[in-house]
Enzyme design. Structure first.
Site, PDB file in Angstrom:
ATOM      1  N   CYS A  96      98.194  17.151 112.768  1.00  0.00           N
ATOM      2  CA  CYS A  96      98.436  17.843 111.503  1.00  0.00           C
ATOM      3  C   CYS A  96      97.390  18.922 111.245  1.00  0.00           C
ATOM      4  O   CYS A  96      97.611  19.822 110.436  1.00  0.00           O
ATOM      5  CB  CYS A  96      98.465  16.853 110.343  1.00  0.00           C
ATOM      6  SG  CYS A  96      96.987  15.821 110.220  1.00  0.00           S
ATOM      7  N   ASN A  97      96.249  18.844 111.935  1.00  0.00           N
ATOM      8  CA  ASN A  97      95.180  19.807 111.694  1.00  0.00           C
ATOM      9  C   ASN A  97      94.931  20.778 112.839  1.00  0.00           C
ATOM     10  O   ASN A  97      94.087  21.661 112.715  1.00  0.00           O
ATOM     11  CB  ASN A  97      93.861  19.073 111.398  1.00  0.00           C
ATOM     12  CG  ASN A  97      93.800  18.593 109.974  1.00  0.00           C
ATOM     13  OD1 ASN A  97      94.270  19.263 109.070  1.00  0.00           O
ATOM     14  ND2 ASN A  97      93.256  17.407 109.767  1.00  0.00           N
ATOM     15  N   LYS A 134     103.061   7.335 111.368  1.00  0.00           N
ATOM     16  CA  LYS A 134     101.688   6.943 111.689  1.00  0.00           C
ATOM     17  C   LYS A 134     100.761   7.129 110.501  1.00  0.00           C
ATOM     18  O   LYS A 134      99.993   6.240 110.141  1.00  0.00           O
ATOM     19  CB  LYS A 134     101.179   7.756 112.887  1.00  0.00           C
ATOM     20  CG  LYS A 134     101.797   7.341 114.214  1.00  0.00           C
ATOM     21  CD  LYS A 134     101.189   8.127 115.360  1.00  0.00           C
ATOM     22  CE  LYS A 134     101.785   7.679 116.688  1.00  0.00           C
ATOM     23  NZ  LYS A 134     101.214   8.433 117.836  1.00  0.00           N
ATOM     24  N   ILE A 135     100.821   8.303 109.873  1.00  0.00           N
ATOM     25  CA  ILE A 135      99.937   8.556 108.737  1.00  0.00           C
ATOM     26  C   ILE A 135     100.373   7.734 107.530  1.00  0.00           C
ATOM     27  O   ILE A 135      99.551   7.124 106.835  1.00  0.00           O
ATOM     28  CB  ILE A 135      99.923  10.057 108.381  1.00  0.00           C
ATOM     29  CG1 ILE A 135      99.320  10.864 109.536  1.00  0.00           C
ATOM     30  CG2 ILE A 135      99.135  10.311 107.099  1.00  0.00           C
ATOM     31  CD1 ILE A 135      99.310  12.360 109.301  1.00  0.00           C
TER      32      ILE A 135
END
Length: 391
Positions: free
Chosen positions: A49-50, A195-196
């Site tokens: 995501c980053n 997952k998050i």
């Protein structure tokens, strides 16, 4: 040589990173397309995501510029559009710097939240996927394996991962800063089986939310007796019905479209009631225009960085030790790579020494070798030989 292109939170805004949030099908296409070119031997893509980072192994060190151009062209083919000023958002590394970067990433030293645990699993997934696509071989396999091993050692021997170890953990801290207390509050979590989302849910259960509503796509949510009285699984299509009751709304799906739009949010809340919306998805799940609504607090992955900075400040001593361990691991890999690239040199040298020993004997052959190192090698090389035989 190892080369990598990085689009990360450090220099690439989320609106650009979203273009590189490749699904597995696109990643496979990109990897195979890259390795079909004669300039590239191996390739792997780290996608979180980053960050999106493309790792390349190549024997064409003189063509670095051409390889970078090729990678960017292939990316834009997959994305389906030309991105204006794309190079402004790019950081690229080669050789030792590229190797060192992966070691730091694997250990969580280059994360928004220093020491986060999730990145190590994502690095493992990266090399496994590249192997499945047959685009990772001896160099990338060894590089990723050694980086993962060193990261595990760092996490064991330092305190770098002992507090605030994931962005998901900080998410609830950010929400609590707004609402002061979760006592009597309710949470709506969209994407709890990802997952998050799974990490957010586990963390949320350790707080005193009165109730937690979750949407799911898979039947992998813990619904043990101690959980069922606090968690309700709702249908995704019913999500807007629960927004008015929820004080904190978190979305963490992997879909390409908004899970919550501004118009639908306005239609399903009483304007003026304080609510926190946190978007942990890339591309974004929640329509950012809700920032303009009265008493609505909205955070996305770019906003989360400020919450990570405080946590990182507390870990300075662990960061120093971890950085030293990274340097040791990088040197070990580079020595392996140098040896690997010169196997023929060592093979030819062994054959030459054997012939010389047969002609003038072992003692004189070794003496000649040491004199050759003295006369032709660097001062550092001679000192290294002395150090080895002085042990």
């Amino acid at each position: 040589m190892i080369l990598l292109l990085s689009f990360s939170f450090r220099n690439t805004p989320q609106r650009i990173r979203e273009y590189f949030a490749f699904e597995n099908e696109d990643k496979e296409r990109l990897l195979k397309s890259l390795c079909n070119d004669e300039l590239i031997d191996e390739a792997a893509i780290l996608n979180t995501c980053n960050r999106t980072e493309i790792y390349i192994s190549t024997g064409n060190e003189k063509h670095t510029g051409s390889i970078i151009n090729l990678i960017l062209e292939k990316c834009e083919e997959i994305i389906g559009t030309d991105i204006e000023n794309l190079r402004d958002y790019l950081i690229f590394y080669t050789g030792k710097n590229a190797v060192s970067h992966l070691y730091k990433v694997s250990a969580g030293l280059d994360s928004m939240l220093i020491g986060e645990d999730q990145i190590l699993g994502q690095v493992k997934d990266t090399i496994e996927f590249a192997r499945e696509c047959n685009t990772a071989h001896i160099y990338l396999n060894t590089l990723f394996r050694d980086a993962i091993t060193e990261a595990k050692k760092i996490k064991t021997e330092t305190l770098i991962s002992k507090s605030g170890v994931s962005t998901a953990t900080l998410t609830l801290r950010a929400a609590k800063d707004v609402v002061d207390s979760f006592d009597g509050r309710s949470l709506l979590l969209i994407g709890a089986s990802g997952k998050i989302g799974d990490i957010v849910l586990k963390n949320a259960l350790s707080y005193d939310f009165s109730h937690i509503y979750v949407t799911k796509r898979r039947h992998n949510i813990d619904m043990s007796p101690k959980v069922t009285n606090r968690v309700s699984i709702i249908e995704y299509n019913d999500r807007y019905k629960y927004i008015e009751d929820a004080d904190v709304i978190i979305s963490a799906t992997s879909g390409p479209h908004f899970t919550l739009t501004k118009d639908h949010i306005q239609d399903n809340i009483i304007l003026g009631n304080k609510k926190v919306f946190i978007d942990l998805a890339v591309p974004c799940d929640i329509d950012e225009r809700i920032r303009n609504l009265d008493n609505i607090y909205y955070y996305n992955m770019d906003d989360m960085k400020k919450f990570a900075d405080e946590n990182n400040e507390k870990k300075k001593m662990s960061i120093e030790k971890a950085s030293f361990m990274v340097d040791e691991g990088v040197e070990k890999f580079l020595k392996w790579a140098l040896f690997q690239e010169n196997l023929k040199v060592f093979s030819d040298a062994t054959e030459s020494l054997e012939k010389e020993m047969a002609r003038i004997g072992k003692k004189k052959t070794l003496e000649h070798l040491f004199y050759k190192i003295r006369d032709n090698g660097s001062l550092e090389a001679l000192q290294s030989i002395i150090d080895i035989f002085s042990v």
